[in-house]
Write a protein that holds these residues in place. Sequence first.
Motif, short mmCIF file in Angstrom:
data_model
loop_
_atom_site.label_atom_id
_atom_site.label_comp_id
_atom_site.label_asym_id
_atom_site.label_seq_id
_atom_site.Cartn_x
_atom_site.Cartn_y
_atom_site.Cartn_z
N THR A 66 100.35 -25.52 100.35
CA THR A 66 101.06 -24.44 101.03
C THR A 66 100.59 -23.08 100.51
OG1 THR A 66 103.02 -25.80 101.42
CG2 THR A 66 103.33 -23.41 101.44
N ALA A 67 100.46 -22.96 99.18
CA ALA A 67 100.00 -21.69 98.60
C ALA A 67 98.59 -21.36 99.07
CB ALA A 67 100.05 -21.77 97.07
N MET A 68 97.71 -22.36 99.09
CA MET A 68 96.34 -22.13 99.56
C MET A 68 96.33 -21.67 101.01
SD MET A 68 94.37 -25.42 97.93
CE MET A 68 94.70 -25.93 96.24
N ASP A 69 97.14 -22.31 101.83
CA ASP A 69 97.21 -21.92 103.25
C ASP A 69 97.71 -20.49 103.40
OD1 ASP A 69 96.28 -24.42 103.96
OD2 ASP A 69 98.27 -25.23 104.44
N LEU A 70 98.73 -20.12 102.63
CA LEU A 70 99.27 -18.77 102.71
C LEU A 70 98.24 -17.72 102.30
CD1 LEU A 70 102.84 -19.37 101.22
CD2 LEU A 70 102.33 -18.68 103.57
N GLY B 211 108.17 -9.01 84.27
CA GLY B 211 107.57 -7.87 84.96
C GLY B 211 106.48 -8.26 85.93
N LEU B 212 106.56 -9.47 86.49
CA LEU B 212 105.52 -9.98 87.36
C LEU B 212 105.99 -10.16 88.81
CD1 LEU B 212 103.94 -12.72 85.05
CD2 LEU B 212 103.01 -10.46 85.59
N GLU B 213 107.16 -9.59 89.13
CA GLU B 213 107.70 -9.82 90.47
C GLU B 213 106.82 -9.24 91.57
OE1 GLU B 213 110.46 -6.58 88.73
OE2 GLU B 213 108.83 -7.86 88.03
N THR B 214 106.01 -8.22 91.26
CA THR B 214 105.12 -7.65 92.29
C THR B 214 103.67 -8.11 92.13
OG1 THR B 214 104.69 -5.66 90.96
CG2 THR B 214 106.57 -5.61 92.48
N ARG C 146 96.59 -14.39 94.48
CA ARG C 146 97.41 -15.13 93.53
C ARG C 146 98.77 -15.49 94.11
NH1 ARG C 146 95.61 -9.55 92.53
NH2 ARG C 146 97.45 -8.27 92.13
N ALA C 147 99.26 -16.64 93.62
CA ALA C 147 100.58 -17.12 94.02
C ALA C 147 101.21 -17.85 92.85
CB ALA C 147 100.50 -18.04 95.23
N ALA C 148 102.53 -17.80 92.77
CA ALA C 148 103.29 -18.59 91.81
C ALA C 148 103.80 -19.83 92.55
CB ALA C 148 104.47 -17.79 91.25
N VAL C 149 103.64 -20.99 91.93
CA VAL C 149 103.96 -22.26 92.58
C VAL C 149 104.81 -23.08 91.60
CG1 VAL C 149 103.03 -24.32 93.71
CG2 VAL C 149 101.75 -22.16 93.79
N HIS D 14 102.69 -14.43 96.82
CA HIS D 14 103.63 -15.42 97.35
C HIS D 14 104.27 -16.17 96.20
CE1 HIS D 14 102.25 -14.90 101.50
NE2 HIS D 14 101.01 -14.90 101.02
N LEU D 15 105.53 -16.56 96.41
CA LEU D 15 106.24 -17.46 95.52
C LEU D 15 106.53 -18.73 96.33
CD1 LEU D 15 107.84 -18.32 93.01
CD2 LEU D 15 109.79 -16.98 93.89
N VAL D 16 105.91 -19.84 95.94
CA VAL D 16 106.07 -21.10 96.66
C VAL D 16 106.94 -22.03 95.83
CG1 VAL D 16 104.88 -23.09 97.65
CG2 VAL D 16 103.80 -20.83 97.74
N LEU D 17 108.03 -22.49 96.43
CA LEU D 17 108.99 -23.34 95.73
C LEU D 17 108.89 -24.77 96.22
CD1 LEU D 17 112.07 -20.98 96.04
CD2 LEU D 17 110.51 -21.17 94.10
N GLY D 18 108.86 -25.71 95.28
CA GLY D 18 108.82 -27.12 95.65
C GLY D 18 109.99 -27.52 96.52
N GLU D 19 111.17 -26.95 96.24
CA GLU D 19 112.36 -27.32 97.00
C GLU D 19 112.31 -26.83 98.45
OE1 GLU D 19 115.58 -25.61 94.82
OE2 GLU D 19 115.27 -23.59 95.60
N GLU D 20 111.41 -25.90 98.74
CA GLU D 20 111.28 -25.40 100.10
C GLU D 20 110.08 -26.00 100.84
OE1 GLU D 20 111.36 -21.14 99.87
OE2 GLU D 20 113.38 -21.10 98.98
N CYS D 21 109.36 -26.90 100.17
CA CYS D 21 108.25 -27.62 100.80
C CYS D 21 108.74 -29.00 101.25
CB CYS D 21 107.09 -27.79 99.81
SG CYS D 21 106.33 -26.23 99.30
#
Length: 268
Positions: free
Chosen positions: A198-202, A172-175, A153-156, A179-186
Motif C-alpha cells: 500500500t505504501a509503495m502504491d501511494l 517531531g516527525l509528523e510532517t 518516505r512513508a511510515a508503515v 503517508h502514514l499507513v496503518l496495518g489496521e486500515e489495510c
Amino acid sequence: MSAAPAVPTPRAVAPSPAAAAASPAAGASTSAPSTAVAACPVDFGSIRGVLFDVDGTLVESDPLHFKAFQEILQEVGYNGGQPIDEAFFRKHISGRHNPEIAADLFPEWPEERRTAFYMDKEERYRRLARAGLEPLEGLREFVAWVERKGLRRAAVTNAPRANAEMMLAALGLETFFEHLVLGEECTRAKPHPDPYTTAMDLLGLQPGETIVFEDSPSGIAAGVAAGAPVVALTTGQDPACLRKAGAVWIVKDFRCVMEALEALEARS
C-alpha cells in the motif's frame, strides 16, 4: 497458545538491481557491528523511497509495550497471574497486530472483550510514552540525509492510529512522512505484505526502488513479502531471529547506517 503466524509468500516481482545488491555476500557477517561500513549490502544509490516501521524502529518503545502488557496480563490473571518475561514478549507479542495477539492469548474470549483488552493496553502504553520518547540514535541524521536526497518516505506500522500519531508528534516527525499507513486500515496487517505494498502504491514506487527499516520478525516478513530489501534494527530482537525472518542487513541503530553512507559517499 497458538504458534506465531507463518511468513507469507513473497510478492512476485522481477529482480531489481537494488534487491540484488541487498543480498549479503556469502560468508558476510550480518550481526550488528559497531561500524557497519564494510557490511553494508544495500545499493542506496538506486533507492527512490524509504519505508519506516515506527515502534522499535524510529524509537525504542518495546520496553514500554512490554511493561504495559506485563501489567495488564497479570491483572487479568493470564498465566496464573505470573508476569510474562521478555522472551515471551519477543516471541508472541512484539511487532504483531493487536487482534491477532489477543486471539492467541485469549482464544476463549469473545471479540468484544479482546478488543477492550488491547484498547486498555494501548492507553496504558500512551500514558507511559507521554513521559518522553527519544529517537533511536542516528535517526535525526538519517532523516536529514533522506531529505537531502529527495527520497520519498512513508511510515508503515501495526500500531493504532492514536499511538502512531502520538509517537511521530513526540519525535517531531509528523510532517516528515508523506503517508502514514496503518496495518489496521489495510486488508491484512503485518506480517502480510499489504501495508508495505500500500505504501509503495501511494508513493508510486516499485519494490526494487524502496528500502524498508524494521525491528521485528513480523515486520521483516511483511517487507520481504512485499519484495523490498529490509534493514533490521536490533532494538528488541536477537539478530538470529531478524536474519531468519529475511533481513538483508542487521544494525544496532541509524548511526551505523550513517557511518556506512558517509564512508560510501567519501569514496565516490
